[in-house]
Design a protein around this motif. Structure first.
Motif, short mmCIF file in Angstrom:
data_model
loop_
_atom_site.label_atom_id
_atom_site.label_comp_id
_atom_site.label_asym_id
_atom_site.label_seq_id
_atom_site.Cartn_x
_atom_site.Cartn_y
_atom_site.Cartn_z
N ASP A 289 -23.11 -19.90 41.99
CA ASP A 289 -21.91 -19.07 41.82
C ASP A 289 -20.92 -19.31 42.95
N ALA A 290 -21.44 -19.67 44.13
CA ALA A 290 -20.58 -19.85 45.31
C ALA A 290 -21.28 -20.75 46.32
N PHE A 291 -20.48 -21.27 47.25
CA PHE A 291 -20.99 -22.00 48.40
C PHE A 291 -20.69 -21.19 49.65
N VAL A 292 -21.63 -21.17 50.58
CA VAL A 292 -21.45 -20.48 51.86
C VAL A 292 -21.60 -21.51 52.97
N VAL A 293 -20.55 -21.64 53.81
CA VAL A 293 -20.58 -22.56 54.94
C VAL A 293 -20.88 -21.75 56.19
N LEU A 294 -21.96 -22.08 56.86
CA LEU A 294 -22.33 -21.39 58.09
C LEU A 294 -21.35 -21.71 59.22
N GLY A 295 -21.24 -20.79 60.20
CA GLY A 295 -20.52 -21.11 61.42
C GLY A 295 -21.41 -21.94 62.31
N PRO A 296 -20.94 -22.32 63.49
CA PRO A 296 -19.69 -21.87 64.11
C PRO A 296 -18.48 -22.63 63.56
N GLY A 297 -17.31 -22.06 63.77
CA GLY A 297 -16.07 -22.74 63.42
C GLY A 297 -15.76 -22.71 61.94
N THR A 298 -14.63 -23.32 61.62
CA THR A 298 -14.13 -23.32 60.25
C THR A 298 -13.79 -24.72 59.75
N THR A 299 -14.07 -25.74 60.57
CA THR A 299 -13.57 -27.08 60.24
C THR A 299 -14.27 -27.71 59.05
N LEU A 300 -15.49 -27.31 58.73
CA LEU A 300 -16.20 -27.95 57.63
C LEU A 300 -15.74 -27.45 56.26
N GLY A 301 -15.13 -26.27 56.21
CA GLY A 301 -14.74 -25.70 54.92
C GLY A 301 -13.82 -26.60 54.13
N GLY A 302 -12.84 -27.22 54.78
CA GLY A 302 -11.91 -28.11 54.09
C GLY A 302 -12.62 -29.30 53.48
N SER A 303 -13.57 -29.88 54.21
CA SER A 303 -14.31 -31.03 53.70
C SER A 303 -15.18 -30.64 52.51
#
Length: 345
Positions: A289-303
């Motif tokens: 239903d969704a993907f969850v990107v762990l921290g730290p940071g936010t740079t991986l979300g775009g990829s």
């Protein structure tokens, strides 16, 4: 209540930056017992503790981005985020990760316990830093709407092959990172690419600080040392499915642990890491239903978004399309973003 089905993605190196300083102390006061074990492990090795690095008065790039420090910081922050996911609301179908994030994924999925994960991360990060063989740069093959530029990937790869064929030059694909390729090589190979390829989006090609030539044959000595120091006995049957850097699915309770160890400290170190393939497997075979990107940071979300656009997940067809969809239902949740973190913990 019906649980949402999610796939979790762990970030790799380069995600603990100035804005993340203190994030472990701010967000994970309930993990002090495990953090104390991590600190004791590093202190026994004569290394600065995770607590001291995270609690430093200021961020120092030359210190915080070193492989022996960054790996432990990122692992701790990511694992603690994973442990914070609300299991009453979410069913975790699988865990994957980018590059170093594979080691974190192993711990999240139960193939390594928390201390075993730290031992693997810390050992490999330290070996990389001690040897610091080669480096990495990053270059996009998508436009600013995250759509593939016709022929651009082929041009990048052709130039890479051309340079790698020159005497004294090493250059190879390191990571398939959504809409970008990470290339790795020696100083001569990287410099030639920087000279000969056009500047894109005013910042690419971008050299990555304190990064070695990860996921290439240049790392064969590191892989060999890693196998010598890290026994297969560290690995156990995972309790959550794992998706590796080839897109291969390791099912809980049914893994060949010797093969998992060999992949982790062999192929994964010396061959290209394909995050896009991992996300293709997640999207098409597990249908979360969704993907969850762990921290730290936010740079991986775009990829991650770029990869999901590439595979047509949820009908996404570009950056603007993704942003509109996110405004209606947040299907990609980055725990480094406060509003999205609140949906997950």
């Amino acid at each position: 209540m019906t649980k949402e089905r999610i796939v979790v993605v762990a970030p790799g190196r380069g995600t603990y930056n100035k804005a993340e300083l203190g994030v472990i102390a701010r967000q994970h006061g309930d993990k002090v017992g495990l953090l104390a074990q991590f600190d004791a492990y590093r202190a026994a090795l004569g290394q600065e503790t995770v607590s001291a690095l995270d609690g430093a008065a200021r961020y120092v790039g030359s210190k915080h981005t070193r492989g022996d420090n960054a790996s432990a910081l990122i692992y701790a922050a990511s694992l603690f985020d994973f442990l914070s996911i609300d299991r009453d609301r979410y069913e975790i179908l699988a865990v994957t990760g980018n590059s170093m994030g594979w080691y974190t994924a192993l711990a999240c999925g139960g193939a390594l316990d928390a201390m075993g994960g730290l031992e693997v991360v810390n050992t490999m990060g330290t070996l990389m830093q001690e040897r610091l063989i080669g480096g990495q740069l990053i270059y996009p093959f998508v436009d600013e709407d995250w759509r593939a530029i016709p022929g651009e990937r082929a041009r990048i790869e052709a130039k890479m092959v051309d340079i790698d064929g020159r005497a004294g030059h090493d250059l190879a694909l390191s990571i398939d990172l959504g809409g970008m390729l990470v290339l790795a090589g020696n100083a001569e190979g990287l410099a030639a690419y920087e000279r000969e390829m056009p500047v894109r989006q005013e910042r690419f090609p971008m050299r990555l600080q304190n990064h070695a030539a990860f996921h290439t044959t240049l790392q064969a000595p590191v892989a060999q040392d890693g196998r010598a120091r890290l026994p297969a006995s560290l690995f156990s049957q995972p309790n959550v499915a794992l998706i590796d850097g080839r897109g291969a699915l390791w099912q809980p309770g049914a893994c060949d642990l010797e093969a998992l160890w060999a992949y982790t400290l062999g192929h994964q170190v010396v061959a290209p890491y394909d995050l896009s393939a991992a996300l293709r497997t997640a999207a098409r075979e597990l249908m979360p239903d969704a993907f969850v990107v762990l921290g730290p940071g936010t740079t991986l979300g775009g990829s991650v978004a770029q990869s999901l656009i590439r595979w047509g997940w949820r009908g996404w067809d570009g950056k603007r399309d993704f942003q509109v969809a996110q405004s209606e239902a947040v299907r990609l949740r980055s725990m480094g973003i406060a509003e999205q973190r609140a949906l997950v913990v």
